[in-house]
Design an enzyme around this catalytic site. Structure first.
Site, PDB file in Angstrom:
ATOM      1  N   SER A 147      38.152  42.520  46.429  1.00 25.91           N
ATOM      2  CA  SER A 147      39.546  42.153  46.709  1.00 25.91           C
ATOM      3  C   SER A 147      39.713  42.161  48.221  1.00 25.91           C
ATOM      4  CB  SER A 147      40.492  43.184  46.092  1.00 25.91           C
ATOM      5  OG  SER A 147      41.813  42.984  46.551  1.00 25.91           O
ATOM      6  N   TYR A 160      43.081  52.022  44.370  1.00 26.28           N
ATOM      7  CA  TYR A 160      42.637  50.627  44.236  1.00 26.28           C
ATOM      8  C   TYR A 160      41.907  50.156  45.494  1.00 26.28           C
ATOM      9  CZ  TYR A 160      42.712  45.641  43.122  1.00 26.28           C
ATOM     10  OH  TYR A 160      42.341  44.345  42.861  1.00 26.28           O
TER      11      TYR A 160
HETATM   12  N1  LIG Z   1      44.718  38.591  40.570  1.00 28.29           N
HETATM   13  C1  LIG Z   1      44.667  39.033  41.808  1.00 28.29           C
HETATM   14  O1  LIG Z   1      45.582  38.757  42.604  1.00 28.29           O
HETATM   15  C2  LIG Z   1      43.484  39.832  42.276  1.00 28.29           C
HETATM   16  C3  LIG Z   1      43.371  40.104  43.642  1.00 28.29           C
HETATM   17  C4  LIG Z   1      42.283  40.824  44.086  1.00 28.29           C
HETATM   18  C5  LIG Z   1      41.295  41.236  43.194  1.00 28.29           C
HETATM   19  N2  LIG Z   1      41.437  40.975  41.862  1.00 28.29           N
HETATM   20  C6  LIG Z   1      40.391  41.461  40.956  1.00 28.29           C
HETATM   21  O2  LIG Z   1      40.078  40.450  40.016  1.00 28.29           O
HETATM   22  C7  LIG Z   1      39.557  41.064  38.824  1.00 28.29           C
HETATM   23  C8  LIG Z   1      40.227  40.433  37.607  1.00 28.29           C
HETATM   24  O3  LIG Z   1      41.578  40.849  37.558  1.00 28.29           O
HETATM   25  P1  LIG Z   1      42.782  39.877  37.191  1.00 28.29           P
HETATM   26  O4  LIG Z   1      43.578  39.707  38.400  1.00 28.29           O
HETATM   27  O5  LIG Z   1      42.303  38.692  36.472  1.00 28.29           O
HETATM   28  O6  LIG Z   1      43.625  40.846  36.234  1.00 28.29           O
HETATM   29  P2  LIG Z   1      43.947  40.850  34.689  1.00 28.29           P
HETATM   30  O7  LIG Z   1      44.589  39.572  34.257  1.00 28.29           O
HETATM   31  O8  LIG Z   1      44.701  42.112  34.452  1.00 28.29           O
HETATM   32  O9  LIG Z   1      42.511  40.938  34.013  1.00 28.29           O
HETATM   33  C9  LIG Z   1      41.732  42.102  34.091  1.00 28.29           C
HETATM   34  C10 LIG Z   1      40.623  42.009  33.068  1.00 28.29           C
HETATM   35  O10 LIG Z   1      39.804  43.175  33.174  1.00 28.29           O
HETATM   36  C11 LIG Z   1      39.607  43.702  31.872  1.00 28.29           C
HETATM   37  N3  LIG Z   1      39.372  45.134  31.924  1.00 28.29           N
HETATM   38  C12 LIG Z   1      40.110  46.097  32.511  1.00 28.29           C
HETATM   39  N4  LIG Z   1      39.552  47.305  32.321  1.00 28.29           N
HETATM   40  C13 LIG Z   1      38.415  47.089  31.597  1.00 28.29           C
HETATM   41  C14 LIG Z   1      37.405  47.923  31.085  1.00 28.29           C
HETATM   42  N5  LIG Z   1      37.421  49.254  31.251  1.00 28.29           N
HETATM   43  N6  LIG Z   1      36.374  47.355  30.411  1.00 28.29           N
HETATM   44  C15 LIG Z   1      36.325  46.012  30.219  1.00 28.29           C
HETATM   45  N7  LIG Z   1      37.264  45.176  30.671  1.00 28.29           N
HETATM   46  C16 LIG Z   1      38.297  45.708  31.350  1.00 28.29           C
HETATM   47  C17 LIG Z   1      40.856  43.326  31.089  1.00 28.29           C
HETATM   48  O11 LIG Z   1      40.562  43.212  29.711  1.00 28.29           O
HETATM   49  P3  LIG Z   1      40.878  44.293  28.548  1.00 28.29           P
HETATM   50  O12 LIG Z   1      42.165  44.977  28.909  1.00 28.29           O
HETATM   51  O13 LIG Z   1      40.984  43.424  27.324  1.00 28.29           O
HETATM   52  O14 LIG Z   1      39.695  45.195  28.513  1.00 28.29           O
HETATM   53  C18 LIG Z   1      41.133  41.934  31.643  1.00 28.29           C
HETATM   54  O15 LIG Z   1      40.377  40.980  30.934  1.00 28.29           O
HETATM   55  C19 LIG Z   1      39.794  42.565  38.972  1.00 28.29           C
HETATM   56  O16 LIG Z   1      38.588  43.189  39.367  1.00 28.29           O
HETATM   57  C20 LIG Z   1      40.823  42.642  40.087  1.00 28.29           C
HETATM   58  O17 LIG Z   1      40.781  43.852  40.780  1.00 28.29           O
HETATM   59  C21 LIG Z   1      42.512  40.286  41.381  1.00 28.29           C
END
Ligand SMILES: NC(=O)c1ccc[n+]([C@@H]2O[C@H](COP(=O)([O-])OP(=O)(O)OC[C@H]3O[C@@H](n4cnc5c(N)ncnc54)[C@H](OP(=O)(O)O)[C@@H]3O)[C@@H](O)[C@H]2O)c1
Length: 274
Positions: A147, A160
């Protein structure tokens, strides 16, 4: 013979995406499938994965849902084995599963930090270790979701930001370690991308994203860029213009951003005190 640093042709390859049940992971899985890869969809919410697998198959692709909690020892190994048995050795791994613990340090317990690291940091370690032999054999690529928050701290975001800073340095270390073995490591550092990460409250319910829409990159656009970075084996991709600006400012004047981000909370504190 594929050379180190050569582009990865995704057609007929096998991929595993953790955190594929929503947001960036689901979009990347769709994009990989549209390039002809067979995709293992891993997360805890199996119903969501089954729906996504159905959607990919209906579009002519290959997908397999697999329940996996990356914070549990053994789960990523089992997920990788299931996908390997169905489709063959993995060439692409997207270690994407993650979430955010927020709160001031005096409001949080040590366990809050531990559960944050157990998914965001050790979940990546478990996923890489579970798939490394495949990646070596196929001269594949692992993409690791960090991130821009891994470049600078923010008040009430210590778990985080620190987990993502560790992920960033780990990805750099692995890049140097695995490149001589023919395995590409791509660090993805997103700014604000459309997903559920900021919308989910402590009770699990979804609310409106607090970030203004004009700052948020659509997840499909992010997925196209992520898959292009995987194909090209780029060492790092920083997503969004504000993300690149943040990472640049963090290198140039490390405390400036933290001071700016602290302004709203110090105003709040002075209002409470006054
Ligand atoms: N969106 C942003 O703005 C942003 C910015 C910077 C970084 N990121 C990073 O991008 C990645 C994806 O996040 P997102 O933004 O797409 O958020 P999201 O829509 O909340 O998706 C997160 C995913 O991670 C899974 N997850 C969480 N804990 C888990 C566990 N213990 N085991 C297996 N799966 C798990 C969730 O699935 P289940 O709950 O079904 O397990 C979900 O599919 C993350 O690493 C996040 O930190 C996102």
């Amino acid at each position: 013979m594929r050379h180190r640093g050569s582009r990865l042709d995704l057609s007929g390859r096998v991929a595993l995406v953790t955190g594929a049940s929503s947001g960036i992971g689901a979009a990347v899985a769709r994009e990989l499938a549209s390039h002809g890869a067979a995709v293992g969809l891993a997360a805890r919410r199996l119903d969501r994965l089954e729906a996504l697998a159905g959607e990919i198959r209906a579009a002519g692709g290959r997908a397999m849902p697999v329940a996996c909690d990356v914070s549990r020892d053994g789960d990523p190994e089992r997920a990788a084995a299931t996908v390997r048995d169905a489709f063959g050795p993995l060439s692409v791994v997207v270690a994407n599963a993650g979430f955010g613990v927020s709160g001031r340090v005096d409001e949080l317990s040590v366990q809050d930090f531990q559960r944050q690291y157990d998914t965001n940091l050790f979940g990546v370690v478990r996923t890489v270790r579970a798939t490394l032999e495949d990646l070596k054999a196929t001269r594949g690529v692992v993409a690791i979701l960090g991130s821009v928050a891994g470049y600078f701290g923010a008040p009430a975001q210590a778990p985080y930001c620190s987990s993502k800073a560790a992920v960033r340095i780990m990805a750099q270390s692995l890049w140097g370690e695995l490149r001589p073995l023919g395995v590409g490591v791509v660090l993805i550092s997103p700014g604000y991308v459309e997903s559920e990460i900021r919308r989910r409250g402590p009770d699990g319910r979804l609310a409106e994203d607090p970030v203004p829409p004009w700052l948020i990159m659509p997840s499909e656009q992010a997925a196209r860029k992520i898959v292009r970075a995987i194909v090209r084996r780029r060492p790092e991709l920083i997503l969004t213009a504000h993300g690149r600006l943040g990472a640049w400012l963090a290198r140039l004047c490390p405390t400036l951003l933290v001071r700016l981000l602290a302004l709203p909370s110090s105003r709040r504190a002075s209002r409470v005190q006054g």
